[in-house]
Scaffold this motif. Structure first.
Motif, short mmCIF file in Angstrom:
data_model
loop_
_atom_site.label_atom_id
_atom_site.label_comp_id
_atom_site.label_asym_id
_atom_site.label_seq_id
_atom_site.Cartn_x
_atom_site.Cartn_y
_atom_site.Cartn_z
N LEU A 375 -1.46 6.81 9.73
CA LEU A 375 -0.86 5.48 9.75
C LEU A 375 0.42 5.46 10.57
O LEU A 375 0.66 4.53 11.36
CB LEU A 375 -0.57 5.02 8.31
CG LEU A 375 -1.80 4.73 7.45
CD1 LEU A 375 -1.40 4.56 6.00
CD2 LEU A 375 -2.53 3.49 7.96
N ALA A 378 -0.29 5.75 14.34
CA ALA A 378 -0.81 4.52 14.92
C ALA A 378 0.23 3.39 14.92
O ALA A 378 -0.03 2.32 15.47
CB ALA A 378 -2.05 4.07 14.13
N THR A 380 1.18 1.72 12.36
CA THR A 380 0.73 0.69 11.42
C THR A 380 1.88 0.24 10.51
O THR A 380 2.64 1.06 10.01
CB THR A 380 -0.43 1.23 10.56
OG1 THR A 380 -1.47 1.69 11.42
CG2 THR A 380 -0.97 0.16 9.63
N ARG A 381 1.98 -1.06 10.31
CA ARG A 381 2.97 -1.59 9.38
C ARG A 381 2.37 -1.60 7.98
O ARG A 381 1.43 -2.34 7.70
CB ARG A 381 3.39 -3.00 9.80
CG ARG A 381 4.06 -3.03 11.17
CD ARG A 381 4.32 -4.44 11.68
NE ARG A 381 5.27 -5.15 10.83
CZ ARG A 381 4.99 -6.23 10.14
NH1 ARG A 381 3.76 -6.73 10.16
NH2 ARG A 381 5.91 -6.83 9.40
N PHE A 382 2.87 -0.72 7.12
CA PHE A 382 2.26 -0.58 5.81
C PHE A 382 3.32 -0.39 4.73
O PHE A 382 4.46 -0.03 5.01
CB PHE A 382 1.28 0.60 5.79
CG PHE A 382 1.93 1.97 5.91
CD1 PHE A 382 2.31 2.48 7.14
CD2 PHE A 382 2.15 2.76 4.79
CE1 PHE A 382 2.90 3.74 7.27
CE2 PHE A 382 2.73 4.01 4.88
CZ PHE A 382 3.11 4.51 6.13
N GLU A 410 -1.74 -2.53 4.08
CA GLU A 410 -1.29 -3.10 5.35
C GLU A 410 -0.45 -4.35 5.11
O GLU A 410 -0.84 -5.26 4.37
CB GLU A 410 -2.48 -3.44 6.23
CG GLU A 410 -2.11 -3.90 7.63
CD GLU A 410 -3.33 -4.07 8.50
OE1 GLU A 410 -3.23 -3.78 9.71
OE2 GLU A 410 -4.39 -4.49 7.98
N LEU A 417 -5.50 0.65 2.86
CA LEU A 417 -5.75 1.44 4.07
C LEU A 417 -6.05 2.90 3.77
O LEU A 417 -6.83 3.54 4.47
CB LEU A 417 -4.53 1.37 5.00
CG LEU A 417 -4.15 -0.01 5.53
CD1 LEU A 417 -2.85 0.07 6.32
CD2 LEU A 417 -5.27 -0.57 6.39
N CYS A 479 7.09 -0.78 9.91
CA CYS A 479 6.46 0.38 9.26
C CYS A 479 7.46 1.14 8.41
O CYS A 479 8.60 1.38 8.83
CB CYS A 479 5.87 1.29 10.33
SG CYS A 479 5.19 2.84 9.72
#
Length: 486
Positions: A375, A378, A380-382, A410, A417, A479
């Motif tokens: 994550l 990448a 990714t905003r999580f 997410e 995710l 993120c």
């Protein structure tokens, strides 16, 4: 020298190869399954099944050891190593027997016992087990030859039969008195802990700081603390020399704390695995290998480039797990079969299942969906939902209250995710999470499911509630504490 033509040749009769054979056979009857033996799949013969048999024995011993915590005081614990290994071998052979029955059910005209290598892009030479040679022209080839343990050559030269790999453990007649295990990944951790609980003097040496496959920094740190308390473990241990010493071995290693040395009966190298591809002469087929010894391939068709060769299972080092090998075999066999009529240039991608990995240590380790590292890499905003099992009700009742669970969702979509966990019943919690992730569920949908009381799954509910709070509070933030590539 005999010659033969087939539509599809499958190299390897393990989990991936057998699946590929079944899938390919739906498209054509001209399929050859080639393997030199011994047959029986890595999982059944030297992998997941015999290792779990050893772990089951260790869990029984540990239950006796822990019984006084509940006011139950059994007599003195006696572990009979010969009886332990007799059951491991007996049940292992039973599992292997099922696989051999499946292979025997395949018509003899499809089976070739021998070792194959490429002599051209669609040509193979097979050195048959009976001493003969077969030249085979195959319109399509599926490589499903698996992998083998990686061993430092200098260790083998110095230690001979005193250096072993996990494959060797399951043929033991008795348990050794002592063993050094080098490598704190899945295999090393599982075997070291099992042998430790069965009364073997064990030293587990990990090259890095982490133990097992956890990538979440918080869980990595917790895992290191937990396993350092559970068994003789040294992290950041670089082996500097090994040598024979009488009937055993002498191991020297360096850590940030200084130099160490200790003597053992055996040294078990759990230092990774190498794909079985070099012996296939891949260059003759026009295949170029990367730094990992694997050609580039499409994970959704298993096709190498746009050519007539496909690659499935542990040999491609993508997801070296039995269920993934079986799935990849199905995809590769089907893709190879489809290409006979559709051509090689436009094979349809096939869906992959949500990643799921489990380590049968105690506490168990599991990863479902995307990992923390993936994550972050990448960008990714999580958000993260957390729960500790230290005070979780059911976990305390059964005195398995160690570890924690992190679940990732997410920002924006609120979709689940992935998750990483260290704790009780991780094998079951990870399945629930993997199923939810594959269905595309949101954290809200997951929380709408029923949770009984008191069960360990209530810990998952707590983590999901914390994830919901995190997503609500951070809906416009980036993120969580990571940068791409972290």
């Amino acid at each position: 020298m005999a010659e033969r033509e087939v539509d599809i040749a499958i190299l390897g009769a393990g989990s991936a190869g057998l699946s590929a054979f079944r899938a390919a056979s739906r498209h054509t009857d001209s399929v050859a399954l080639i393997d030199p033996g011994p047959l029986g799949t890595t999982c059944a013969r030297v992998g997941c099944m015999p290792s779990k048999l050893l772990i089951a024995a260790a869990e029984a011993a540990h239950a006796v050891h822990e019984a006084p915590l509940f006011g139950v005081h059994p007599g003195p614990l006696r572990i009979d190593g010969r009886e332990v290994m007799a059951r491991v071998r007996s049940e292992r052979d039973r599992f292997v027997g099922f696989v051999l029955d499946d292979i025997a059910a395949i018509e003899a005209r499809h089976r070739i016992e021998g070792r194959a290598r490429f002599t051209g892009p669609q040509r193979l030479r097979v050195d048959l087990n009976d001493g003969g040679t077969l030249d085979l022209h195959a319109r399509r080839v599926v490589i499903a030859t698996g992998s083998h343990p990686a061993l430092p050559a200098e260790w083998r030269a110095a230690l001979g039969e005193r250096l072993i790999v996990n494959d060797d453990v399951f043929d033991w007649q008795d348990l050794p008195a002592s063993i050094a295990v080098v490598g704190a990944g899945t295999i090393g951790l599982e075997l070291a802990q099992a042998l430790h609980r069965l009364g073997v003097r064990v030293r587990l040496l990990g090259r890095g700081t982490k133990v097992g496959p956890l990538s979440d920094p918080e869980l990595q740190a917790l895992g290191a603390t937990v396993f350092e308390a559970a068994l003789p473990l040294q992290r950041e241990a670089a082996v500097t020399s090994v040598e024979r010493e009488g009937g055993g071995v002498r191991v020297r290693w360096h850590t940030p704390q200084g130099e160490h040395e200790e003597s053992f009966d055996l040294l078990l190298a759990a230092t990774g695995r190498t794909p079985n591809i070099e012996a296939l002469a891949p260059a003759a087929a026009g295949l170029t290998l990367d730094e990992h010894g694997v050609p580039a391939f499409d994970p959704h068709t298993l096709q190498i480039g746009r050519g007539p060769v496909f690659i499935a299972g542990d040999v491609n080092v993508d997801r070296p797990l039995l269920h993934e090998a079986a799935d990849e075999g199905l995809i590769a066999g089907d893709s190879a079969g489809r290409s006979l009529t559709a051509g090689l240039d436009a094979l349809p991608p096939q869906p992959r299942r949500t990643p799921l990995a489990i380590v049968f240590s105690d506490p168990q380790i599991a990863l479902a969906g995307l990992s923390h590292r993936q994550l972050c890499a990448a960008g990714t905003r999580f958000g993260t939902g957390r729960v500790s099992f230290a005070n979780q009700g059911r976990s305390r009742v059964i005195a398995r209250n160690v570890g924690a669970l992190h679940v990732y969702g997410e920002l924006g979509t609120r979709r689940l995710l992935g998750a990483e966990l260290l704790g009780p019943a991780a094998e079951h919690l990870a399945h629930l999470l993997a199923w939810s992730i594959q269905r595309g569920e949101t954290v809200d949908a997951a929380l709408a499911q029923p949770f009984y009381h008191p069960v360990i799954e209530e810990g998952l509910r707590t983590a999901l509630r914390e994830l919901r709070k995190a997503l609500d509070a951070r809906a416009t933030q980036p993120c969580e504490g990571c940068e791409p590539g972290e």
